[in-house]
Design a protein around this motif. Structure first.
Motif, mmCIF file in Angstrom:
data_model
loop_
_atom_site.group_PDB
_atom_site.id
_atom_site.type_symbol
_atom_site.label_atom_id
_atom_site.label_comp_id
_atom_site.label_asym_id
_atom_site.label_seq_id
_atom_site.Cartn_x
_atom_site.Cartn_y
_atom_site.Cartn_z
ATOM 1 N N PHE B 83 0.839 -1.200 0.000
ATOM 2 C CA PHE B 83 0.000 0.000 0.000
ATOM 3 C C PHE B 83 0.875 1.251 0.000
ATOM 4 O O PHE B 83 0.609 2.211 -0.726
ATOM 5 C CB PHE B 83 -0.927 0.017 1.220
ATOM 6 N N GLU B 86 2.473 1.861 -3.354
ATOM 7 C CA GLU B 86 1.494 2.369 -4.322
ATOM 8 C C GLU B 86 1.159 3.835 -4.033
ATOM 9 O O GLU B 86 1.073 4.659 -4.943
ATOM 10 C CB GLU B 86 0.236 1.505 -4.254
ATOM 11 N N ARG B 87 0.991 4.150 -2.763
ATOM 12 C CA ARG B 87 0.700 5.528 -2.365
ATOM 13 C C ARG B 87 1.859 6.455 -2.762
ATOM 14 O O ARG B 87 1.653 7.566 -3.241
ATOM 15 C CB ARG B 87 0.513 5.566 -0.836
ATOM 16 N N THR B 116 2.289 2.798 -11.116
ATOM 17 C CA THR B 116 1.324 2.832 -10.002
ATOM 18 C C THR B 116 0.265 1.747 -10.200
ATOM 19 O O THR B 116 -0.096 1.032 -9.261
ATOM 20 C CB THR B 116 0.638 4.223 -9.928
#
Lengths: 231, 135
Positions: B83, B86-87, B116
């Motif tokens: 996560f 990706e952020r 992404t």
């Protein structure tokens, strides 16, 4: 009963001298406090680069907004939070996203209970032509992080949430009063008093007063936020 | 969701681990991106990328260099790591110039967007079962 539109109610109050309710005035106060905190943070920029403030006048995407002072930034932040065109996503108690499509502005409000323990907020414009798409991907990622399909998107700005949730309004008012007070070296009570008057002024009819619903403040004032040499 | 629930969610994501196979080009792009973010971290608005510097250091360490750059990189990462990666990639899309542009990142803006998306696909495919059982 439907939630009153913040900007419309303010305009009506100005024109008809009809005083809005105390809950409504508090919602306005909270948004003005939040706008003041956001504008201060945005104008000075992270590490004082003034990057995000300059993005409003020299955008890579969209039209320039003609923001020349902290006051203009504050007004824009308030308009974004209060506008009927603003979508609000409130993923969890510690974070609020607002997206104002007409000005391509994104506002993030955070409280220190969040992952980064940051208290305050930021405001910026899309930095590429897929701005709305980027915003939706960001909120979708937040939803996936939470393990849910998505968050309910509320139209009409932050005002309706503040009017419907008394507890949220109280918490936000206290939090932003503290942040503003710290910035101005005054007590939170003084900050609240200032913004109580500030909110009252918004509903008091004034000769030649600018329309509250005007999306973008245009008046050039002293350069309190210097354009960044970076952009 | 209050602070306690938020912390619980983070712990759950941290506890879910999987072996992630990164294609060589994706891994190289990701490493370049991490290096650029690490270098220009102070230019990124912390309200947008709410990631502590220590977390970034941990991610840089987790994605260590490969002996042979053409190999598939197999790394054991947590759901939270994925996560955060990706952020980080999503935020970087808005900071392309500040991170050194195409020269430093070795990719164009559309390629960064594709990275992404790739990270999102990898995360979903590797942690789908964990998420279903948690939900």
């Amino acid at each position: 009963m439907s939630t009153p539109d913040i900007q419309e109610t303010l305009l009506n109050a100005q024109q008809n001298e009809k005083k809005p309710t105390e809950a409504f005035m508090r919602a306005v106060r909270v948004m003005r406090l939040a706008a003041a905190v956001i504008a201060d943070k945005t104008s000075h920029g992270y590490k004082k680069h003034h990057r995000d403030a300059d993005e409003f006048n020299n955008p890579r995407y969209g039209r320039p907004l003609g923001i020349h002072s902290i006051r203009d930034l504050q007004q824009h932040a308030f308009n974004v939070l209060a506008s009927r065109d603003t979508e609000i996503v409130h993923p969890y108690g510690t974070k609020i996203y607002a997206y104002h499509e007409p000005s391509e502005t994104i506002v993030i409000l955070n409280s220190k209970q969040g992952r980064m323990k940051l208290d305050g907020g930021t405001m910026f414009r899309s930095k590429h032509d897929s701005g709305p798409d980027w915003y939706r991907r960001l909120t979708r990622l937040e939803a996936e992080w939470m393990g849910v399909d998505g968050f309910p998107v509320k139209q009409g700005g932050f005002g309706p949430s503040l009017l419907q949730d008394e507890d949220l309004a109280t918490r936000m008012e206290s939090r932003y009063a503290k942040l503003y007070a710290r910035k101005k070296h005054i007590s939170p009570e003084e900050a609240l008093a200032q913004f109580r008057q500030n909110a009252e002024d918004m509903v008091t009819p004034k000769q030649n007063a600018p329309a509250v619903a005007k999306t973008v403040a245009q008046k050039p004032v002293a350069h309190n936020c210097h354009p960044s040499p970076v952009r | 969701m209050d602070e306690e629930q938020l912390e619980k969610r983070m712990q759950t994501l941290r506890a879910q681990k999987a072996d992630i196979a990164f294609a060589p080009d994706v891994y190289a792009q990701l490493r370049r991106l991490l290096a650029a973010v690490h270098k220009h971290f102070e230019q990124i608005d912390p309200y947008v990328l709410d990631l502590e510097p220590e977390r970034l250091d941990a991610l840089v360490k987790a994605l260590s260099p490969l002996d042979r750059p053409t190999d598939v990189a197999m790394r054991r990462l947590s759901h939270l790591d994925m996560f955060d990666l990706e952020r980080l990639a999503l935020t970087s899309e808005g900071y392309f110039a500040e991170l050194g542009g195409a020269e430093a990142l070795g990719m164009s803006p559309p390629e960064l967007t594709a990275l992404t998306e790739t990270l999102g696909h990898l995360r979903k495919s590797c942690f789908a079962t964990a998420e279903r059982s948690a939900g």
